[in-house]
Design a protein around this motif. Structure first.
Motif, mmCIF file in Angstrom:
data_model
loop_
_atom_site.group_PDB
_atom_site.id
_atom_site.type_symbol
_atom_site.label_atom_id
_atom_site.label_comp_id
_atom_site.label_asym_id
_atom_site.label_seq_id
_atom_site.Cartn_x
_atom_site.Cartn_y
_atom_site.Cartn_z
ATOM 1 N N TYR A 267 32.326 46.538 49.125
ATOM 2 C CA TYR A 267 32.041 46.238 50.211
ATOM 3 C C TYR A 267 32.540 44.997 51.044
ATOM 4 C CZ TYR A 267 29.002 46.516 54.575
ATOM 5 O OH TYR A 267 28.476 46.727 55.931
ATOM 6 N N ALA A 268 32.667 43.990 50.278
ATOM 7 C CA ALA A 268 33.424 42.498 50.664
ATOM 8 C C ALA A 268 33.839 41.900 49.578
ATOM 9 C CB ALA A 268 32.309 41.794 51.360
ATOM 10 N N VAL A 269 34.760 41.156 49.675
ATOM 11 C CA VAL A 269 35.385 40.475 48.395
ATOM 12 C C VAL A 269 35.383 38.853 48.813
ATOM 13 C CG1 VAL A 269 37.465 40.270 47.148
ATOM 14 C CG2 VAL A 269 36.754 42.445 47.727
ATOM 15 N N VAL A 270 35.147 38.273 47.868
ATOM 16 C CA VAL A 270 35.366 36.756 47.912
ATOM 17 C C VAL A 270 36.604 36.420 47.101
ATOM 18 C CG1 VAL A 270 34.688 34.420 47.305
ATOM 19 C CG2 VAL A 270 32.759 36.149 48.239
ATOM 20 N N GLN A 271 37.685 35.708 47.771
ATOM 21 C CA GLN A 271 38.846 35.233 47.111
ATOM 22 C C GLN A 271 39.033 33.690 46.812
ATOM 23 O OE1 GLN A 271 42.466 37.033 49.347
ATOM 24 N NE2 GLN A 271 42.597 38.200 47.477
ATOM 25 N N LEU A 272 39.481 33.519 45.525
ATOM 26 C CA LEU A 272 39.565 32.060 44.892
ATOM 27 C C LEU A 272 41.089 32.119 44.849
ATOM 28 C CD1 LEU A 272 36.764 33.213 43.937
ATOM 29 C CD2 LEU A 272 36.538 30.674 42.761
ATOM 30 N N ARG A 273 41.479 30.932 45.205
ATOM 31 C CA ARG A 273 43.111 30.780 45.053
ATOM 32 C C ARG A 273 43.309 29.520 43.944
ATOM 33 N NH1 ARG A 273 44.566 29.747 50.257
ATOM 34 N NH2 ARG A 273 43.692 27.466 49.925
ATOM 35 N N ARG A 274 44.157 29.480 43.097
ATOM 36 C CA ARG A 274 44.500 28.481 42.227
ATOM 37 C C ARG A 274 44.674 27.222 42.827
ATOM 38 N NH1 ARG A 274 49.314 28.744 37.811
ATOM 39 N NH2 ARG A 274 48.675 30.999 37.658
ATOM 40 N N ASP A 275 44.196 26.024 42.401
ATOM 41 C CA ASP A 275 44.059 24.826 43.051
ATOM 42 C C ASP A 275 45.065 23.699 42.146
ATOM 43 O OD1 ASP A 275 42.771 23.392 45.089
ATOM 44 O OD2 ASP A 275 42.579 21.856 43.507
ATOM 45 N N ASN A 276 45.359 24.122 40.884
ATOM 46 C CA ASN A 276 46.094 23.234 40.292
ATOM 47 C C ASN A 276 47.089 24.203 39.406
ATOM 48 O OD1 ASN A 276 44.277 23.984 38.140
ATOM 49 N ND2 ASN A 276 43.993 22.055 37.386
ATOM 50 N N LEU A 278 47.556 23.977 36.152
ATOM 51 C CA LEU A 278 47.026 24.422 34.795
ATOM 52 C C LEU A 278 46.046 25.479 34.924
ATOM 53 C CD1 LEU A 278 45.940 21.096 33.408
ATOM 54 C CD2 LEU A 278 47.846 22.103 32.677
ATOM 55 N N GLY A 279 45.830 26.069 36.192
ATOM 56 C CA GLY A 279 44.702 26.985 36.470
ATOM 57 C C GLY A 279 43.565 27.041 35.986
ATOM 58 N N THR A 280 43.242 25.456 36.024
ATOM 59 C CA THR A 280 41.551 25.370 35.595
ATOM 60 C C THR A 280 40.594 24.997 36.751
ATOM 61 O OG1 THR A 280 42.279 23.092 35.413
ATOM 62 C CG2 THR A 280 42.620 24.150 33.406
ATOM 63 N N LEU A 281 41.413 24.938 37.976
ATOM 64 C CA LEU A 281 40.551 24.832 38.988
ATOM 65 C C LEU A 281 40.831 25.809 40.129
ATOM 66 C CD1 LEU A 281 40.850 21.141 39.648
ATOM 67 C CD2 LEU A 281 39.196 22.256 38.520
ATOM 68 N N TYR A 282 39.934 26.673 40.854
ATOM 69 C CA TYR A 282 40.253 27.446 41.763
ATOM 70 C C TYR A 282 39.263 26.948 43.067
ATOM 71 C CZ TYR A 282 42.989 30.790 39.242
ATOM 72 O OH TYR A 282 43.939 31.361 38.549
ATOM 73 N N ASN A 283 39.776 27.062 44.348
ATOM 74 C CA ASN A 283 38.883 26.901 45.532
ATOM 75 C C ASN A 283 38.684 28.032 46.268
ATOM 76 O OD1 ASN A 283 40.947 27.615 47.702
ATOM 77 N ND2 ASN A 283 42.277 26.020 46.860
ATOM 78 N N ILE A 284 37.541 28.139 46.901
ATOM 79 C CA ILE A 284 37.125 29.230 47.538
ATOM 80 C C ILE A 284 37.494 29.508 48.758
ATOM 81 C CG2 ILE A 284 34.816 30.724 47.926
ATOM 82 C CD1 ILE A 284 33.578 29.045 46.058
ATOM 83 N N VAL A 285 38.521 30.534 48.945
ATOM 84 C CA VAL A 285 39.354 30.788 49.945
ATOM 85 C C VAL A 285 38.354 30.834 51.560
ATOM 86 C CG1 VAL A 285 41.274 31.690 51.359
ATOM 87 C CG2 VAL A 285 41.409 31.462 48.672
ATOM 88 N N GLY A 286 38.561 29.969 52.580
ATOM 89 C CA GLY A 286 37.886 30.318 53.679
ATOM 90 C C GLY A 286 36.521 29.909 53.655
ATOM 91 N N PHE A 287 36.095 29.216 52.662
ATOM 92 C CA PHE A 287 34.453 28.952 52.619
ATOM 93 C C PHE A 287 34.273 27.421 52.501
ATOM 94 C CE2 PHE A 287 33.792 33.165 51.248
ATOM 95 C CZ PHE A 287 32.678 33.366 50.712
#
Length: 445
Positions: A267-276, A278-287
């Motif tokens: 019904y809805a999807v929250v997306q996160l994008r790689r922030d570094n 190494l792939g150890t950090l992800y930011n919540i897109v548009g949040f």
């Protein structure tokens, strides 16, 4: 005549301005108050530090205005774009970077340049002598901000800007989340799986909206009546505009298939994008958010897959200062009342990392030409950079002036093309073809 260029601020605009002027043979001093004087959003004393996001947005230079701006800066030997390429992360059709190595590389390049030095002190007033560029960005210090307001005879305009939280990847439940770029966009498998997706059912979405509404928010101080920039609205402000608003914004569920339940459409999807890298950090897109820290942890852990999330950084909100540039700056980016001072970056009323760096690139070249005894006209307003400087130096209505991302609405029309959605692809291609030719002519002098 002293041929030294002084630049206040070592962010995107200041760093790019210094690079361009130094490469034109000018001695440059960057005045950067960090790390001695800290800001709300910065974490380091590095030059070119990214604080709100790690994305430079679309890299499509034929159908997107910001992608065209990327192209122009690359053609002009721009430091910011060169460095972004070195530290690029998978992000579908966008250009995202590994933020800490990016800032370190920008700093290293500037410190290694024989024509550039850095002075780590705070500038608290507008200098009366010498050639200066003020590129202090959205977090201009209160002392300098007051000096600018006093000089311009009016309070600088301001709005509030918000930053999004960052999550540790190893705290995300991948039995619920999955990796996929929207519509599988990207040429490689890595690009097609550049985003991490957390699905929601209708009931989960409704509960999330209720939690957002009930969460404790940061309150503004008395007298702080500035609005938000629409491109960086706090998520709870978007939710206040209607319960379905987020489903048509950062939480839209289109172009995605959940491999854990391929027949169930989220019904809805929250997306996160790689922030570094190494792939150890992800930011919540548009949040981006103005929720208080305790409320953020509670609300965001209601997102499926983030129930046990650990946050490397929670979101926040800060005051973002900018000038009413159409009334204060000329087409050379100089303060009309003090032409020895140029302004560049977000403080001029452009929005976004790329736009800020582009204004730094232009200010650096204009200042260098002036110090070298030459006259350099601004680029044609048919180019992305020219469209921005035209907008902020008089093209916009001063009474309603607000920060602006680059967009094709700032470009003069190309005659003979169809209007409407059907003709949009051809129209945008015509804009970019014309802009590239005109930009190359400007660079050639």
């Amino acid at each position: 005549m002293d041929k030294t260029l002084h630049i206040v601020g070592g962010g995107m605009a200041g760093s790019e301005a210094a690079w361009q002027a130094a490469n034109a043979g000018i001695d440059v001093v960057i005045h950067e108050m960090r790390p001695k004087v800290e800001t709300f959003a910065h974490q380091t004393g590095l030059l070119g530090e990214m604080v709100c996001s790690n994305s430079f947005r679309s890299d499509d230079d034929e159908q997107n205005a910001v992608g065209l701006l990327h192209w122009e800066m690359r053609a002009a030997n721009g430091l910011i774009m060169q460095t972004a390429e070195k530290h690029r992360l998978p992000a579908g059709g966008a250009l995202a970077v590994d933020r800490d190595p990016f800032a370190q590389s920008v700093t290293d390049a500037l410190m290694a340049h024989p024509n550039i030095s850095v002075d780590y002190t705070e500038i608290t007033d507008l200098p009366t002598e010498g050639t200066w560029i003020v590129a202090t960005g959205p977090l201009t210090s209160s002392a300098l901000g007051q000096a600018i307001a006093t000089e311009t005879g009016a309070e600088a305009l301001a709005f509030f800007d918000a930053i999004a939280p960052i999550v540790y990847f190893d705290s995300i439940d991948m039995s619920k989340a999955w990796m996929q770029s929207r519509y599988d966009k990207g040429e490689t498998e890595e690009e097609r799986t550049a985003y991490l997706n957390c699905p929601m059912t209708k009931d989960q979405y409704e509960a999330f909206i209720d939690a957002l509404a009930a969460a404790e928010k940061t309150e503004f101080h008395e007298g702080e009546t500035a609005g938000y920039f629409d491109g960086c609205l706090p998520i709870e402000v978007m939710a206040e505009r209607g319960r379905e608003t987020l489903r048509f914004g950062p939480m839209k569920p289109v172009g995605l298939t959940n491999p854990h339940a391929p027949d169930d459409k989220p019904y809805a999807v929250v997306q996160l994008r790689r922030d570094n890298k190494l792939g150890t950090l992800y930011n919540i897109v548009g949040f981006q958010t103005k929720m208080k820290y305790g409320a953020q942890a509670y609300v965001f852990k209601q997102i499926p897959g983030l129930e046990n999330a650990r946050f490397a950084r929670l979101g926040g909100i800060h005051r973002n200062t900018f000038l009413n540039s159409p009334t204060l700056l000329d087409e050379q980016m100089r303060l009309r009342s003090r032409p020895n001072i140029r302004f560049a970056g977000q403080i001029t009323g452009v929005e976004g990392y790329v736009e800020s760096a582009a204004m730094g690139l232009l200010a650096g070249r204009l200042a260098a030409a002036e110090l070298n005894g030459e006259t350099l006209e601004p680029p044609a307003h048919t180019t992305a950079t020219g469209a921005l400087i035209t907008h902020i130096s008089g093209g916009a209505d001063a009474k309603t002036f607000q920060p602006m991302n680059v967009n094709f609405g700032l470009f003069p029309p190309v005659e003979g093309l169809k209007s409407g959605r059907r003709g949009r692809k051809d129209r945008y291609k015509a804009y970019t073809d014309r802009a590239k030719a005109d930009w190359q002519d400007w660079l050639a002098g």
